[in-house]
Each structure stands twice: as structure tokens, then as C-alpha cells.
Scaffold this active site. Sequence first.
Site, PDB file in Angstrom:
ATOM      1  N   LYS A  52      -1.687  -8.826  12.166  1.00 48.83           N
ATOM      2  CA  LYS A  52      -1.546  -8.728  13.617  1.00 48.83           C
ATOM      3  C   LYS A  52      -2.393  -9.790  14.316  1.00 48.83           C
ATOM      4  CE  LYS A  52      -0.402  -3.806  13.634  1.00 48.83           C
ATOM      5  NZ  LYS A  52       0.950  -3.975  14.225  1.00 48.83           N
ATOM      6  N   LYS A  54      -0.720  11.760  13.655  1.00 57.14           N
ATOM      7  CA  LYS A  54       0.705  11.851  13.977  1.00 57.14           C
ATOM      8  C   LYS A  54       0.882  12.770  15.197  1.00 57.14           C
ATOM      9  CE  LYS A  54       2.359   9.761  10.174  1.00 57.14           C
ATOM     10  NZ  LYS A  54       3.181   8.518  10.217  1.00 57.14           N
ATOM     11  N   HIS A  92      -5.832   0.681   6.384  1.00 47.52           N
ATOM     12  CA  HIS A  92      -5.786   0.064   7.714  1.00 47.52           C
ATOM     13  C   HIS A  92      -7.108   0.157   8.463  1.00 47.52           C
ATOM     14  CE1 HIS A  92      -1.642  -0.362   6.948  1.00 47.52           C
ATOM     15  NE2 HIS A  92      -1.210   0.788   7.421  1.00 47.52           N
ATOM     16  N   HIS A 100      -0.443  -4.679   6.338  1.00 48.05           N
ATOM     17  CA  HIS A 100       0.196  -5.381   7.450  1.00 48.05           C
ATOM     18  C   HIS A 100      -0.671  -5.423   8.697  1.00 48.05           C
ATOM     19  CE1 HIS A 100       1.494  -1.239   8.541  1.00 48.05           C
ATOM     20  NE2 HIS A 100       1.464  -1.699   9.772  1.00 48.05           N
ATOM     21  N   LYS A 148       0.850  -1.187   0.000  1.00 53.85           N
ATOM     22  CA  LYS A 148       0.000   0.000   0.000  1.00 53.85           C
ATOM     23  C   LYS A 148       0.886   1.237   0.000  1.00 53.85           C
ATOM     24  CE  LYS A 148       0.168   1.842   4.366  1.00 53.85           C
ATOM     25  NZ  LYS A 148       0.236   3.252   4.785  1.00 53.85           N
TER      26      LYS A 148
END
EC number: 1.1.1.49
Length: 486
Positions: free
Chosen positions: A181, A339, A239, A177, A147
Site C-alpha cells: 500500500k 469483522k 498485517h 499485501h 499468507k
Amino acid sequence: MLSPTCHTADLVVFGGTGDLSMRKLLPALFHSDLEGRLAPETRVIAMSRGGLTDADFRGKVDAEVRSAVPDDADAWQRFLGRLYHVSVDVGGEDGGGWSSLVKMLAGHEDRDRVFYLASPPMTFGPFCRELQEAGLVTPRSRVVLEKPLGRDLVSAQRINDEVGEIFDERQIFRIDHYLGKETVQNLLVLRFANAFLEPIWNSLWIDHVQITAAETVGTPGRRGYYDQAGALRDMVQNHLLQLLTLVAMEPPARNDREAIRDEKVKVLQSLRPIVGTEVDRFTVRGQYTGAGDMPSYLDEPGSTPTTEASRRVETFTAIRAEVKNWRWAGVPFYLRTGKRMPYRRSEIVIQFKDVPHSIFPGGTPNRLVLRLQPEEGIELHIMAKEPGAGETLLKPVPLSLSFGETFAARVPEAYERLLSDVLGGNPTLFMRRDEVEAAWRWIDPILAAWESSAELPEPYPAGTTGPAGAHELLGRSGRAWHDEEA
């Protein structure tokens, strides 16, 4: 349990000397090798324009990766022996030097070939085309796409078309990813392998859902990328929407790769569009400003010069989403990422409704918290009586499951599971084309409204939980973010 890979494969990593390869892919592959999940003759072939020899590449890996993996000298030397390097310039006028890779793969057509594209998305189509022209695509080939897959629906469709001309859909693995998990995989087990949750997994019992991916880091040296991406493209489109689908999906008929992906697509197609003036009501975007010794986004060191795009890009976003079907009617899903937040945390919070009639004062509704990072685990918050005589005092207490503590084993990194599945040919935890494009169809109107607006992202001080608008997004309905409640 990680998928075993018993047959030999050649894993070719385009961008094999880059940051993703050094930080994530190679350590994950070493762990797989250490635990006996790579066939003895499996090779890892890094592609780059660096002009490195095999020995140069092994030296680079030894210097940059060894300190980040378990200290096992014999296993490490065995792993280094799997590593090779070829110099290829995709799009080069001289044919790019593909002959070196052709020579290396010659005589091994019976092996699985996995081409991992750890590179910008605009290279995906040219790489696949040149791969075919070099005669390297076999019926046993697979391609892995990192991605972000495009910048919007149109660019994603173009990339999918270009790659799809060379590879069948069954050969294309679009990686996210987060899906590797342990907590994410356990979400399906929690829902569909236990009898007590699924009957209350609906709008009758659930008040709302919060999905958060918070990072303490900023974007030093990465503003050139982030100016063009922003939090919505970088985190929400892939995500957070993937996590939403796993929370909201219907039970699949079987534990089958396509059955699960079918249900995820249905969720994305059921998302209520956020368009026009609703974008201002249901979305928030922010950009961090300087605070203490933390610089603002515009002042991050090592970054490209500030542009108008820099001033307009969001480093934080919060969205109120709705899934329009019988199970979830009226239940808001709050998505949040940013962030320079005060903590590094990714979690899913299922907030249940209050009991229909409480006979005890001071109670609070139950809550299920699934932690993805930094420590993966599950907590169910229930009401309990505080010990003592006299008045009954209630206190919320967590029933906690820590994967690391409960199973007394190392929790594998997400890329370990995903690389094992790629090498084993299992696409369950990878995104299908219609899934990616359905996500973009929902995201595109939000992007268009933001880009056409004269307003700049709302500022928030670095080290805080985001702009005031994010708190108001929940506050208007009397709710609050899980981490901001008293």
C-alpha cells in the site's frame, strides 16, 4: 514509483482460477501491462485441476475480470494473449500432470520463472517438491508464498523447511499485501526523508500508537476457514505486526532490501512477551452477534455447520503491545482488528503527548493519522485558533495529504507494486524467514492461553466497534480509541 520489469518472465500461478487470482492478481497484472511494465513476451500461466483449455481460461477471465479494469479493447486483447492454463493435480497418484507445464516451459530456461502459490499453506511444501521433481526449478526461479504461513511457530517452521529444501532464501518471497500500500511505503519516506519528524519519533514525545484494521463484512461462506484461523492468525500475526515494525523500526543505514528487513526483525524481537495471566490483562477477543439485518457469526449464511471451534473463534481482537527498547520504553502500541465493524478502515494513529506547558485552554495533543484504506493519505492534526475577535478559541484541524488528489494519478493497488517487485527480483517489501518466525514466537503464547481458557470470546453486536473489553483496554490508562473520542 512502481518497479519496472524489463526482462521476460513466466509467471505460473498455482490456484490461478481461484478468487485471489480473479479479484487481485489478474487485475493487477493487467494494469502493469497497460502501463508498459510487462515485457512483450511475459506469460501468465494459471495452474488448476479444472481441466480448462487456454481458450476456456481466457473466456473465464474475460467474463469475470474485464468489468473490473479500465476499458481498453486493444490492451485487453493483448493481455488475454498472455494467458495460458495447464491442469496439474499436486499430490496426484499419476504424477499430477506436470508434463503439460514442463512442455510449456521447455526452451525458456533463460527466462525468470515466478511460481505464485495462491493456495492453502499445507500445499506449499508438496508443490515445491513436485516442481523440483519435474525439473522446473532453475537458478532464475522464484516462489511467492501467500499468507497465512502456518497456524503457529511449529507449522511455519515446517513450511519454511520444506520450501527451503528446494529454494534458497533469496528466491522465496513471502507476501503481505499491506506492505504494497502506498501509505505504508510512504511511512518510511515520511520518517526518514523529512527532518522534522524523526527527532520526536520516540517515547519523549509520543504517548501511544494505535493500529486498526476494521472491516464491515462478516464471514458468509467462509466459516470453515475462519474457525481455524480467527482474527489473531488472519490479521494480527502478519498485517498488523508488519505495520508495527515499520512504525517502530530504527533508521536503516541505507535504503537496502536487507537493511530494512534487519531493522523490522529487531522490532519483533523486542516485543514484550504476553504470557500467562497477562494475556487476560493485555488482550481482548470478541465474536459478533446478530443485530438488525446482520446475522451473528454462528448464523452466517452459506457456512459450514457450527462446531465448538465456531463458538470459540474470535472475529475481533485488541492487544496492548510494548516494544522494549530505548526509543519506545513505556509507549503502548494498541492493535485492533475486527469483522462486522461500523466502517471499513485501516489506519495508523500516532498520538503525541500534550505540550509541556499550555498557555491556551482547550487544546488537545497533536495526532498523526496514516490512512491505508479506503482512501490512502496522511493527516497531521494540529491546534489552530478559530477566527474571530475576543476570546482565543482553539480547534484541532487536519493538514491533509490525499495521494489521489495530490499526485493527480491513480493510486495503484498493493498487488501491482508487489507483483512488479517479484518480477523484478526485489524482496524489500516481502517477509524474511526470521521475520515470520519472530512474529509467531510472540503470537503463540496468546493463542495457547486463549485455547486453554474456558471462557468464550466476548460478544459484540454486529455494526459496533467491538466488545466492551476493547474500550476498557485503553480506558484503564485514561486513553480512548481514536474513533471513539468525543
